[in-house]
Design an enzyme around this catalytic site. Structure first.
Site, mmCIF file in Angstrom:
data_model
loop_
_atom_site.group_PDB
_atom_site.id
_atom_site.type_symbol
_atom_site.label_atom_id
_atom_site.label_comp_id
_atom_site.label_asym_id
_atom_site.label_seq_id
_atom_site.Cartn_x
_atom_site.Cartn_y
_atom_site.Cartn_z
ATOM 1 N N ARG A 136 -49.390 -43.544 62.682
ATOM 2 C CA ARG A 136 -50.301 -43.761 61.833
ATOM 3 C C ARG A 136 -50.235 -44.696 60.838
ATOM 4 O O ARG A 136 -49.166 -45.225 60.363
ATOM 5 C CB ARG A 136 -50.723 -42.408 60.966
ATOM 6 C CG ARG A 136 -51.212 -41.253 61.559
ATOM 7 C CD ARG A 136 -51.298 -40.029 60.726
ATOM 8 N NE ARG A 136 -50.316 -40.023 59.328
ATOM 9 C CZ ARG A 136 -51.065 -40.145 58.449
ATOM 10 N NH1 ARG A 136 -52.346 -39.866 58.332
ATOM 11 N NH2 ARG A 136 -50.447 -40.118 57.426
ATOM 12 N N ARG B 264 -56.857 -46.108 52.923
ATOM 13 C CA ARG B 264 -57.577 -45.547 51.775
ATOM 14 C C ARG B 264 -58.716 -46.467 51.269
ATOM 15 O O ARG B 264 -58.717 -47.230 50.825
ATOM 16 C CB ARG B 264 -56.615 -45.342 50.636
ATOM 17 C CG ARG B 264 -55.785 -44.343 50.665
ATOM 18 C CD ARG B 264 -55.083 -44.013 49.549
ATOM 19 N NE ARG B 264 -53.929 -43.399 49.487
ATOM 20 C CZ ARG B 264 -52.797 -43.554 48.703
ATOM 21 N NH1 ARG B 264 -52.939 -44.088 47.705
ATOM 22 N NH2 ARG B 264 -51.865 -42.417 48.717
ATOM 23 N N ARG C 23 -37.355 -56.316 50.573
ATOM 24 C CA ARG C 23 -37.824 -55.987 49.344
ATOM 25 C C ARG C 23 -36.857 -56.311 48.184
ATOM 26 O O ARG C 23 -35.755 -56.510 48.376
ATOM 27 C CB ARG C 23 -38.315 -54.197 49.066
ATOM 28 C CG ARG C 23 -37.348 -53.355 50.091
ATOM 29 C CD ARG C 23 -37.895 -52.055 49.429
ATOM 30 N NE ARG C 23 -37.238 -50.904 50.118
ATOM 31 C CZ ARG C 23 -37.326 -49.757 50.030
ATOM 32 N NH1 ARG C 23 -38.217 -49.215 49.551
ATOM 33 N NH2 ARG C 23 -36.333 -48.838 50.606
ATOM 34 N N ASP D 48 -36.551 -37.205 53.288
ATOM 35 C CA ASP D 48 -36.654 -37.462 51.925
ATOM 36 C C ASP D 48 -35.713 -36.480 51.170
ATOM 37 O O ASP D 48 -35.329 -35.255 51.354
ATOM 38 C CB ASP D 48 -38.130 -37.421 51.528
ATOM 39 C CG ASP D 48 -38.722 -38.785 51.745
ATOM 40 O OD1 ASP D 48 -38.222 -39.849 51.597
ATOM 41 O OD2 ASP D 48 -39.977 -38.624 52.396
ATOM 42 N N ARG E 196 -29.905 -47.819 61.920
ATOM 43 C CA ARG E 196 -30.113 -48.853 61.345
ATOM 44 C C ARG E 196 -29.232 -49.050 60.215
ATOM 45 O O ARG E 196 -29.035 -48.004 59.345
ATOM 46 C CB ARG E 196 -31.579 -49.337 61.006
ATOM 47 C CG ARG E 196 -32.522 -50.095 62.051
ATOM 48 C CD ARG E 196 -32.107 -51.223 62.568
ATOM 49 N NE ARG E 196 -32.501 -52.508 61.942
ATOM 50 C CZ ARG E 196 -32.051 -53.661 61.981
ATOM 51 N NH1 ARG E 196 -31.101 -54.021 62.901
ATOM 52 N NH2 ARG E 196 -32.419 -54.614 61.333
ATOM 53 N N TYR F 126 -34.257 -38.441 59.275
ATOM 54 C CA TYR F 126 -34.554 -38.980 58.204
ATOM 55 C C TYR F 126 -35.041 -37.837 57.240
ATOM 56 O O TYR F 126 -36.158 -37.253 57.807
ATOM 57 C CB TYR F 126 -35.549 -40.212 58.198
ATOM 58 C CG TYR F 126 -35.675 -40.672 56.711
ATOM 59 C CD1 TYR F 126 -34.934 -41.433 56.165
ATOM 60 C CD2 TYR F 126 -36.897 -40.229 55.959
ATOM 61 C CE1 TYR F 126 -35.101 -42.048 55.053
ATOM 62 C CE2 TYR F 126 -37.298 -40.608 54.800
ATOM 63 C CZ TYR F 126 -36.164 -41.611 54.185
ATOM 64 O OH TYR F 126 -36.392 -41.894 52.871
ATOM 65 N N GLU G 274 -32.685 -56.039 49.335
ATOM 66 C CA GLU G 274 -32.609 -55.248 50.439
ATOM 67 C C GLU G 274 -32.704 -55.952 51.871
ATOM 68 O O GLU G 274 -33.577 -56.098 52.078
ATOM 69 C CB GLU G 274 -33.233 -53.849 50.098
ATOM 70 C CG GLU G 274 -33.033 -52.814 51.071
ATOM 71 C CD GLU G 274 -33.736 -51.422 50.980
ATOM 72 O OE1 GLU G 274 -33.966 -51.246 49.552
ATOM 73 O OE2 GLU G 274 -34.467 -51.100 51.856
HETATM 74 P P1 FDA Z 1 -25.843 -38.772 51.582
HETATM 75 O O1 FDA Z 1 -25.386 -39.599 52.660
HETATM 76 O O2 FDA Z 1 -26.512 -38.798 50.445
HETATM 77 O O3 FDA Z 1 -24.442 -37.927 51.544
HETATM 78 C C1 FDA Z 1 -23.445 -37.547 52.587
HETATM 79 C C2 FDA Z 1 -22.131 -37.932 51.981
HETATM 80 O O4 FDA Z 1 -21.141 -37.530 52.952
HETATM 81 C C3 FDA Z 1 -21.973 -39.332 51.448
HETATM 82 O O5 FDA Z 1 -21.552 -39.507 50.174
HETATM 83 C C4 FDA Z 1 -20.629 -39.636 52.488
HETATM 84 O O6 FDA Z 1 -19.817 -40.653 51.821
HETATM 85 C C5 FDA Z 1 -20.094 -38.426 52.824
HETATM 86 N N1 FDA Z 1 -19.546 -38.475 54.133
HETATM 87 C C6 FDA Z 1 -19.732 -38.890 55.213
HETATM 88 N N2 FDA Z 1 -18.744 -38.653 56.013
HETATM 89 C C7 FDA Z 1 -17.556 -38.310 55.282
HETATM 90 C C8 FDA Z 1 -16.409 -37.882 55.673
HETATM 91 N N3 FDA Z 1 -15.885 -38.061 57.046
HETATM 92 N N4 FDA Z 1 -15.566 -37.606 54.732
HETATM 93 C C9 FDA Z 1 -15.784 -37.311 53.520
HETATM 94 N N5 FDA Z 1 -17.139 -37.678 53.214
HETATM 95 C C10 FDA Z 1 -18.181 -38.175 54.006
HETATM 96 N N6 FDA Z 1 -35.677 -40.180 49.489
HETATM 97 C C11 FDA Z 1 -36.832 -39.739 48.798
HETATM 98 O O7 FDA Z 1 -37.126 -38.617 48.436
HETATM 99 N N7 FDA Z 1 -37.433 -40.790 48.085
HETATM 100 C C12 FDA Z 1 -36.890 -42.117 48.174
HETATM 101 O O8 FDA Z 1 -37.410 -43.098 47.570
HETATM 102 C C13 FDA Z 1 -36.059 -42.444 49.074
HETATM 103 N N8 FDA Z 1 -35.469 -43.810 49.270
HETATM 104 C C14 FDA Z 1 -34.540 -43.875 50.182
HETATM 105 C C15 FDA Z 1 -34.003 -45.353 50.618
HETATM 106 C C16 FDA Z 1 -33.359 -45.562 51.420
HETATM 107 C C17 FDA Z 1 -32.733 -47.128 51.316
HETATM 108 C C18 FDA Z 1 -32.652 -44.783 51.975
HETATM 109 C C19 FDA Z 1 -31.489 -44.979 53.264
HETATM 110 C C20 FDA Z 1 -32.900 -43.380 51.981
HETATM 111 C C21 FDA Z 1 -34.076 -43.023 51.101
HETATM 112 N N9 FDA Z 1 -34.206 -41.859 50.660
HETATM 113 C C22 FDA Z 1 -35.189 -41.431 49.775
HETATM 114 C C23 FDA Z 1 -33.584 -40.669 51.292
HETATM 115 C C24 FDA Z 1 -32.304 -40.233 50.751
HETATM 116 O O9 FDA Z 1 -31.661 -41.139 50.652
HETATM 117 C C25 FDA Z 1 -31.601 -38.884 51.237
HETATM 118 O O10 FDA Z 1 -32.853 -37.918 51.567
HETATM 119 C C26 FDA Z 1 -30.456 -38.260 50.975
HETATM 120 O O11 FDA Z 1 -29.634 -39.206 50.170
HETATM 121 C C27 FDA Z 1 -29.790 -37.571 51.475
HETATM 122 O O12 FDA Z 1 -28.582 -36.773 51.356
HETATM 123 P P2 FDA Z 1 -27.596 -36.221 52.089
HETATM 124 O O13 FDA Z 1 -26.824 -35.318 51.063
HETATM 125 O O14 FDA Z 1 -28.081 -35.602 53.303
HETATM 126 O O15 FDA Z 1 -26.527 -37.646 52.530
#
Ligand code: FDA
Length: 378
Positions: free
Chosen positions: A172, A176, A280, A361, A249, A359, A311
């Site tokens: 989609r 708007r 951006r 949020d 990615r 993915y 970015e």
């Molecule tokens: P997250 O990656 O934050 O935490 C996992 C942790 O595990 C990390 O700190 C990592 O270091 C650790 N880890 C991994 N492997 C390990 C290991 N072997 N040993 C020890 N530690 C380990 N959402 C939204 O609502 N609004 C927004 O505007 C955005 N914008 C956005 C921009 C971009 C560029 C991205 C990529 C993503 C967003 N998001 C977002 C999504 C948001 O970032 C996401 O929902 C959360 O950060 C996910 O939290 P998690 O705890 O799942 O992962």
């Protein structure tokens, strides 16, 4: 009896919500993270009196009232409204695609005129069954919007030409026919005043936290310390890639302090032409203070400098930061095989964007973590 009830791998949002809930239920919790800071990808760091989003722009938005109330416990949120601007060859357009965008693009004024142009362009393209992303996008929004605002951005994002990308990536493209630049349709949105890191700090107050600790370098010792494991790292790595590697990615961020008060007048400006290598530029101070009088907060103490981040999308290979899961058929099928292994575990919970290969949020991560906590803790 082991020392901890739960070992939580990952001090990101999922791990922190689970840790907070486990603490409330009287459980002893150890949280580790391989990074040198807590908060995972929502980490914000103060530079020049400005909260800088270290891993890309993060705007909290949700229609889930319970999740919205839940996060309010840990910070006050301002009334930031995400209204990004797109820059195509020095022409500026409002996003999401709305009457402001159409009026700028075609010099028109009414929704009927805009609809007429879009429908005519879709008709002229004559695409019945889109064979690739380009055809899909044109059949949804017509050629002008596609060429100026979708094509280059999407090609940079995925590292491939739109004619080589599958059509299902874009299901989609909302248009708007009102003059409204609010990007999200959710009921609630905002940015925590003082940044996101404080939220995670508060959630982890009752837990023991060890940073710079990679689960895979001391797996045995760590597992001897805790009865149960919550794992928010990469699920394929947990199983030693036994079925193969899941694909992502990646991104690269370039942050700069500028000797000026206001660089681009908006928090987010997307660069939609292919020739500019970044997708951006984020100007962080606008998340917190807006451009005029702030979001109700005092503007005293705001830096007369500004911090911006470019970015760049990047290819991912093992060892690089995995940002976006490539949820195509091949990778989803592979993930299902890992999930089948995960389902058999009795004392391991996989959570978050890497553990569930999806993915999410932030509001979805909070919801998922609350669900997991309720299931595990009762
Ligand atoms: P997250 O990656 O934050 O935490 C996992 C942790 O595990 C990390 O700190 C990592 O270091 C650790 N880890 C991994 N492997 C390990 C290991 N072997 N040993 C020890 N530690 C380990 N959402 C939204 O609502 N609004 C927004 O505007 C955005 N914008 C956005 C921009 C971009 C560029 C991205 C990529 C993503 C967003 N998001 C977002 C999504 C948001 O970032 C996401 O929902 C959360 O950060 C996910 O939290 P998690 O705890 O799942 O992962």
């Amino acid at each position: 009896m082991k020392k901890y009830d739960y070992l939580i791998v990952g001090a990101g949002l999922f791990g922190a919500v689970f840790a907070y809930e486990a603490g409330k239920a009287g459980k002893k919790v150890l949280v580790i993270d391989k990074r040198d800071h807590i908060a995972g990808n929502i980490y914000t760091k103060e530079i020049e009196n400005i909260q800088v989003h270290q891993y890309g722009a993060h705007i909290f938005h949700t229609s889930d009232r319970e999740v919205w109330d839940y996060v309010q416990q840990f910070a006050e949120f301002n009334r930031y409204t995400n209204s990004p601007v797109a820059c195509y060859k020095d022409e500026l357009y409002n996003l999401p695609f709305n009457m402001n965008t159409f009026s700028k693009m075609w010099g028109i004024r009414t929704p009927a005129e805009a609809k007429e142009i879009i429908e005519r362009q879709i008709r002229e393209a004559g695409i019945r069954e889109p064979k690739n992303l380009e055809e899909q996008a044109i059949s949804l929004v017509g050629r002008d919007i596609y060429e100026k605002l979708v094509k280059g951005y999407t090609e940079k994002q995925w590292g491939r030409r739109a004619t080589e990308l599958p059509s299902f990536i874009i299901r989609r493209l909302p248009v708007r026919f009102v003059y409204d630049n609010n990007y999200f349709n959710d009921k609630y949105q905002g940015i925590p005043v003082g940044g996101y890191t404080q939220i995670i700090e508060k959630m982890l107050e009752g837990a023991c936290v060890r940073l710079n600790t990679d689960f895979f370098t001391c797996r045995e010792e760590l597992m001897n310390e805790a009865e149960n494991l919550v794992f928010t790292g990469m699920i394929d790595e947990y199983y030693d890639y036994c079925y193969g590697e899941l694909e992502y990615r990646s991104l690269r961020f370039e942050t700069e302090v500028l000797e000026m008060e206001n660089y681009q007048g908006n928090a987010v400006v997307n660069y939609t032409e292919y020739e500019i290598p970044y997708t951006r530029i984020i100007e962080h101070k606008h998340f917190e203070y807006g451009c005029q009088g702030g979001y109700g907060e005092s503007r005293s103490g705001i830096s007369d400098k500004t911090v911006i981040t470019r970015e760049y999308p990047a290819a991912w290979s093992r060892g690089k930061e995995p940002y976006y899961p490539m949820n195509d058929e091949k990778n989803n099928a592979l993930y299902e095989k890992y999930r089948a292994l995960a389902d058999k575990e009795e004392h391991v919970i996989f959570g978050g964007r890497l553990g569930m290969y999806r993915y999410f949020d932030m509001h979805q991560v909070v919801r998922e973590a609350l669900k997991a906590a309720e299931k595990a803790l009762g």
